[in-house]
Design a protein around this motif. Structure first.
Motif, PDB file in Angstrom:
ATOM      1  N   LEU A  32       0.828  -1.209   0.000  1.00 61.20           N
ATOM      2  CA  LEU A  32       0.000   0.000   0.000  1.00 61.20           C
ATOM      3  C   LEU A  32       0.860   1.255   0.000  1.00 61.20           C
ATOM      4  CD1 LEU A  32      -2.813  -1.067   2.485  1.00 61.20           C
ATOM      5  CD2 LEU A  32      -3.115  -0.486   0.076  1.00 61.20           C
ATOM      6  N   LEU A  33       1.940   1.260   0.765  1.00 64.05           N
ATOM      7  CA  LEU A  33       2.814   2.429   0.812  1.00 64.05           C
ATOM      8  C   LEU A  33       3.506   2.642  -0.526  1.00 64.05           C
ATOM      9  CD1 LEU A  33       4.380   1.972   4.373  1.00 64.05           C
ATOM     10  CD2 LEU A  33       2.691   3.682   3.668  1.00 64.05           C
TER      11      LEU A  33
ATOM     12  N   LEU B 237       5.297  10.413   3.432  1.00 64.96           N
ATOM     13  CA  LEU B 237       5.352   9.093   2.817  1.00 64.96           C
ATOM     14  C   LEU B 237       5.174   9.145   1.303  1.00 64.96           C
ATOM     15  CD1 LEU B 237       3.466   7.005   5.509  1.00 64.96           C
ATOM     16  CD2 LEU B 237       5.905   6.981   4.965  1.00 64.96           C
ATOM     17  N   ARG B 238       4.819  10.292   0.765  1.00 62.71           N
ATOM     18  CA  ARG B 238       4.817  10.459  -0.692  1.00 62.71           C
ATOM     19  C   ARG B 238       6.221  10.783  -1.180  1.00 62.71           C
ATOM     20  NH1 ARG B 238       1.341  12.050  -5.040  1.00 62.71           N
ATOM     21  NH2 ARG B 238       2.226  10.717  -6.658  1.00 62.71           N
ATOM     22  N   GLN B 239       7.026  11.356  -0.283  1.00 62.28           N
ATOM     23  CA  GLN B 239       8.356  11.820  -0.668  1.00 62.28           C
ATOM     24  C   GLN B 239       9.465  10.842  -0.296  1.00 62.28           C
ATOM     25  OE1 GLN B 239       8.477  15.536   1.460  1.00 62.28           O
ATOM     26  NE2 GLN B 239       7.325  16.646  -0.104  1.00 62.28           N
ATOM     27  N   HIS B 240       9.226  10.029   0.762  1.00 58.68           N
ATOM     28  CA  HIS B 240      10.300   9.178   1.279  1.00 58.68           C
ATOM     29  C   HIS B 240       9.854   7.726   1.357  1.00 58.68           C
ATOM     30  CE1 HIS B 240      12.373  12.866   2.367  1.00 58.68           C
ATOM     31  NE2 HIS B 240      11.291  13.259   3.013  1.00 58.68           N
ATOM     32  N   GLU B 241      10.786   6.844   1.072  1.00 62.22           N
ATOM     33  CA  GLU B 241      10.539   5.411   1.217  1.00 62.22           C
ATOM     34  C   GLU B 241      10.987   4.974   2.604  1.00 62.22           C
ATOM     35  OE1 GLU B 241      11.586   1.174  -1.009  1.00 62.22           O
ATOM     36  OE2 GLU B 241      12.326   3.089  -1.796  1.00 62.22           O
ATOM     37  N   VAL B 242      10.147   4.255   3.313  1.00 64.01           N
ATOM     38  CA  VAL B 242      10.441   3.814   4.676  1.00 64.01           C
ATOM     39  C   VAL B 242      10.595   2.304   4.673  1.00 64.01           C
ATOM     40  CG1 VAL B 242       9.573   3.703   7.041  1.00 64.01           C
ATOM     41  CG2 VAL B 242       9.158   5.742   5.658  1.00 64.01           C
TER      42      VAL B 242
ATOM     43  N   LEU C 209       3.483   5.914  -5.604  1.00 63.60           N
ATOM     44  CA  LEU C 209       3.352   5.976  -7.062  1.00 63.60           C
ATOM     45  C   LEU C 209       2.161   6.813  -7.508  1.00 63.60           C
ATOM     46  CD1 LEU C 209       4.166   2.265  -8.025  1.00 63.60           C
ATOM     47  CD2 LEU C 209       5.567   4.285  -8.476  1.00 63.60           C
ATOM     48  N   HIS C 210       1.011   6.647  -6.839  1.00 66.92           N
ATOM     49  CA  HIS C 210      -0.224   7.237  -7.329  1.00 66.92           C
ATOM     50  C   HIS C 210      -0.806   8.322  -6.431  1.00 66.92           C
ATOM     51  CE1 HIS C 210      -0.128   4.066 -10.302  1.00 66.92           C
ATOM     52  NE2 HIS C 210      -0.119   3.148  -9.353  1.00 66.92           N
ATOM     53  N   GLY C 211      -0.385   8.370  -5.170  1.00 64.80           N
ATOM     54  CA  GLY C 211      -0.860   9.426  -4.284  1.00 64.80           C
ATOM     55  C   GLY C 211      -2.288   9.289  -3.824  1.00 64.80           C
ATOM     56  N   ASP C 212      -2.831   8.074  -3.851  1.00 65.42           N
ATOM     57  CA  ASP C 212      -4.209   7.861  -3.390  1.00 65.42           C
ATOM     58  C   ASP C 212      -4.206   7.805  -1.862  1.00 65.42           C
ATOM     59  OD1 ASP C 212      -6.778   7.131  -2.831  1.00 65.42           O
ATOM     60  OD2 ASP C 212      -6.858   5.482  -4.279  1.00 65.42           O
TER      61      ASP C 212
ATOM     62  N   ASP D  67      -5.187   4.656   0.190  1.00 69.39           N
ATOM     63  CA  ASP D  67      -4.202   3.607   0.465  1.00 69.39           C
ATOM     64  C   ASP D  67      -3.471   3.892   1.774  1.00 69.39           C
ATOM     65  OD1 ASP D  67      -4.783   2.148  -1.789  1.00 69.39           O
ATOM     66  OD2 ASP D  67      -3.254   3.116  -3.021  1.00 69.39           O
ATOM     67  N   LEU D  68      -3.046   5.131   1.953  1.00 68.11           N
ATOM     68  CA  LEU D  68      -2.358   5.505   3.183  1.00 68.11           C
ATOM     69  C   LEU D  68      -3.300   5.394   4.375  1.00 68.11           C
ATOM     70  CD1 LEU D  68       0.118   6.600   4.639  1.00 68.11           C
ATOM     71  CD2 LEU D  68      -0.635   8.905   4.049  1.00 68.11           C
ATOM     72  N   GLY D  69      -4.556   5.784   4.185  1.00 67.57           N
ATOM     73  CA  GLY D  69      -5.540   5.697   5.256  1.00 67.57           C
ATOM     74  C   GLY D  69      -5.754   4.268   5.717  1.00 67.57           C
ATOM     75  N   THR D  70      -5.716   3.324   4.791  1.00 67.19           N
ATOM     76  CA  THR D  70      -5.879   1.914   5.154  1.00 67.19           C
ATOM     77  C   THR D  70      -4.734   1.452   6.047  1.00 67.19           C
ATOM     78  OG1 THR D  70      -7.055   1.438   3.086  1.00 67.19           O
ATOM     79  CG2 THR D  70      -6.075  -0.425   4.249  1.00 67.19           C
ATOM     80  N   VAL D  71      -3.516   1.837   5.682  1.00 66.83           N
ATOM     81  CA  VAL D  71      -2.350   1.475   6.495  1.00 66.83           C
ATOM     82  C   VAL D  71      -2.442   2.112   7.878  1.00 66.83           C
ATOM     83  CG1 VAL D  71       0.159   1.592   6.685  1.00 66.83           C
ATOM     84  CG2 VAL D  71      -0.898   1.237   4.451  1.00 66.83           C
TER      85      VAL D  71
END
Length: 213
Positions: free
Chosen positions: A18-19, A71-76, A24-27, A30-34
């Motif tokens: 999801l992250l 989390l749109r800018q950085h990979e964790v 990739l898409h900025g939805d 998806d972040l809300g689900t996580v």
């Protein structure tokens, strides 16, 4: 005839998937689900620092707004550990802002730990309990607390986070980290001892009264 490929439901994907899709898409869904999956843990972290509960709830919402950008800018790589640290740091920033806005009373920061001999039965204890009679925390002590956590060796810090924040038992920590049970217990005891020692070493000296003879 064209067939539209169904998109995979967010609930069917892992946090990492999801992250990755969010970057990739900025939805935001998806972040809300996580975030929903770990909402209880995030709130528990915020409650350790902020009272009443309404303040902790506000912090949880503010944190999500930050994650939308970060989390749109950085990979964790280790999202759960990163999320705990980010929530903690956000709460510390709120406390600093309160300190700057309030009276410069210079409250003391007190850190309580379970006894080392009773550590396995102490999962319900907070890793860090902040108490202040005047409801104010000094900037210096807040910085010391944050720095102390960073200064711990990685193995000790990871075991402390798993035990106190994620409420995992020794065996679960061993399976997740690859340590044996003896190493897990050692990392927990040494981590608490080092954390307390660091905070005590950075505590401002207590002024002694000048008694005239």
């Amino acid at each position: 005839m064209f067939f539209r490929r169904r998109s995979i439901s967010p609930a069917a994907l892992s946090d990492e998937e999801l992250l990755r899709r969010y970057r990739l898409h900025g939805d935001v869904a998806d972040l809300g689900t996580v975030y929903d999956r770990h909402l209880t843990e995030v709130f528990a972290v915020c409650r350790r620092y902020l009272q009443p509960d309404e303040e902790a709830e506000d912090a949880v919402m503010q944190l999500f707004e930050q994650l939308v950008i970060k989390l749109r800018q950085h990979e964790v790589s280790n999202f759960l550990a990163w999320l705990h640290a980010t929530a903690r740091n956000h709460c510390l920033m709120i406390l600093r802002a309160k300190q700057r806005a309030g009276p410069a009373a210079g409250g003391a920061l007190v850190v309580h730990f379970p006894d080392a001999a009773d550590v396995e039965s102490a999962a319900h204890w907070h890793l860090l309990e902040i108490e202040d009679a005047d409801s104010s925390l000094t900037e210096q002590r807040l910085q010391a607390l944050e720095q102390a956590l960073v200064e711990l060796p990685l193995d000790q810090r990871r075991c402390l986070e798993l035990f106190f924040l994620e409420k995992k038992c020794y065996r679960d920590i061993a399976e997740e980290t690859g340590f044996d049970l003896k190493q897990v217990k050692s990392h927990l005891q040494n981590g608490k001892r080092n954390l307390k020692r660091y905070l005590e070493s950075t505590a401002p000296p207590t002024a002694t009264p000048n008694v005239r003879r």
